[in-house]
Write an enzyme that holds these catalytic residues in place. Structure first.
Site, PDB file in Angstrom:
ATOM      1  N   SER A 138      37.739  50.691  37.859  1.00 29.21           N
ATOM      2  CA  SER A 138      37.237  51.292  39.094  1.00 29.21           C
ATOM      3  C   SER A 138      37.149  50.211  40.169  1.00 29.21           C
ATOM      4  O   SER A 138      36.913  49.034  39.864  1.00 29.21           O
ATOM      5  CB  SER A 138      35.840  51.855  38.836  1.00 29.21           C
ATOM      6  OG  SER A 138      35.205  52.158  40.061  1.00 29.21           O
ATOM      7  N   TYR A 154      27.416  51.108  35.904  1.00 26.35           N
ATOM      8  CA  TYR A 154      28.794  51.619  35.846  1.00 26.35           C
ATOM      9  C   TYR A 154      29.770  50.539  36.315  1.00 26.35           C
ATOM     10  O   TYR A 154      30.762  50.231  35.642  1.00 26.35           O
ATOM     11  CB  TYR A 154      28.903  52.862  36.729  1.00 26.35           C
ATOM     12  CG  TYR A 154      30.315  53.363  36.922  1.00 26.35           C
ATOM     13  CD1 TYR A 154      30.972  54.076  35.919  1.00 26.35           C
ATOM     14  CD2 TYR A 154      31.000  53.130  38.119  1.00 26.35           C
ATOM     15  CE1 TYR A 154      32.275  54.537  36.096  1.00 26.35           C
ATOM     16  CE2 TYR A 154      32.297  53.588  38.307  1.00 26.35           C
ATOM     17  CZ  TYR A 154      32.932  54.286  37.299  1.00 26.35           C
ATOM     18  OH  TYR A 154      34.218  54.728  37.477  1.00 26.35           O
ATOM     19  N   LYS A 158      32.753  48.421  34.204  1.00 20.00           N
ATOM     20  CA  LYS A 158      34.166  48.439  34.597  1.00 20.00           C
ATOM     21  C   LYS A 158      34.672  47.019  34.881  1.00 20.00           C
ATOM     22  O   LYS A 158      35.843  46.707  34.657  1.00 20.00           O
ATOM     23  CB  LYS A 158      34.369  49.342  35.816  1.00 20.00           C
ATOM     24  CG  LYS A 158      34.187  50.835  35.517  1.00 20.00           C
ATOM     25  CD  LYS A 158      35.280  51.358  34.596  1.00 20.00           C
ATOM     26  CE  LYS A 158      35.265  52.880  34.486  1.00 20.00           C
ATOM     27  NZ  LYS A 158      36.312  53.404  33.598  1.00 20.00           N
TER      28      LYS A 158
END
Ligand code: NAP
Length: 235
Positions: A138, A154, A158
């Site tokens: 991401s 998150y 990533k």
């Protein structure tokens, strides 16, 4: 015949990547997800596209993998040409409210599970003599990109996946296994709606799935160990 695995194939980018890969007459795709209804919808879409012989769905939780079951399916192949580590989990919460379990779940799905799956599948990947391990990262985990409130765990998970890309590519190159990471920007899916409610992304999951499928098949002819931003906008 080229054989691929796509994780997180019940919906969103994974679903459309699996369909796009299966559209090719010389491909065979194993689509993994926990969501039975989502996998049934994927099978229906493959039937409508005339690709049902080339797409096989397997209910599978990458966080609690049933490897004997997976190997039973893959064992018949004898090789694996590519795996698209697409399954992902995003919990949108301020840093102070993210608890230990939130961090563990996100790191499990976004980092530990793809790492462990690749490790288990190394003999099959090596047998393909030119397999491609493709991490779906991401922009949140891309160094120097814009960052957003609520996405600390998150984005960190990533970023870990992106870094693993570089080290694995180096370590596996002598075994003819290529590893890359696509750091995606905004794509209109359930996950995006959860992270950025009301935001309209410039790309649909079908558009991104088509690109990811192409890259899974061809990208390692041009790149190895690369973390590539695939983004025209970050919200
Ligand atoms: N959409 C975006 O704007 C965007 C931007 C950057 C990066 N990405 C990345 O792109 C990938 C796909 O995102 P998306 O937007 O398509 O997300 P999505 O619509 O939320 O789909 C996520 C997929 O991951 C699967 N998954 C989650 N946990 C799993 C588990 N334990 N075992 C197996 N499958 C699991 C889900 O299936 P089940 O829950 O049904 O098992 C679902 O199929 C993710 O890695 C995401 O981080 C997306």
């Amino acid at each position: 015949m080229k054989q691929y695995i796509v994780t997180g194939a019940s919906r969103g980018i994974g679903r459309d990547t699996a369909l796009a890969l299966a559209a090719h007459p010389s491909h065979w795709v194993l689509a993994l997800s926990r969501d039975l209804a989502g996998l049934e919808r994927l099978e229906q879409a493959a039937r409508e596209a005339g690709a049902e012989q080339r797409l096989h769905c397997l209910p599978f939780d990458i966080a609690q993998p049933d490897m004997p079951q997976l190997m039973e399916v893959l064992g018949q192949w004898g090789k694996l040409d590519g795996i698209v580590h697409n399954a992902g989990l995003l919990i949108n919460k301020p840093f102070e409210e993210l608890d230990e379990a939130d961090w563990q779940r996100m790191f499990q799905v976004n980092f530990f599970s793809p790492m462990a799956l690749t490790r288990s599948l190394l003999p099959l990947l090596e047998a393909a003599r030119g397999a491609h391990v493709l991490h779906i990262g991401s922009m949140g985990g891309f160094q120097g990109s814009s960052k957003f409130n609520g996405l600390s765990a998150y984005s960190a998970s990533k970023a870990a996946l992106a870094n693993l890309t570089e080290t694995l590519a180096e370590e596996l190159k002598s075994r003819h296994i290529f590893v890359n990471c696509l750091s995606l920007g905004a794509v209109q899916t359930e996950m995006l709606a959860q992270a950025f409610p009301g935001y309209q992304a410039p790309l649909s999951s079908a558009e991104m799935g088509g690109f990811v499928a192409w890259f899974a098949e061809q990208g390692h002819r041009f790149f190895n160990g690369k973390i590539l931003p695939v983004s025209v906008s970050t919200p």
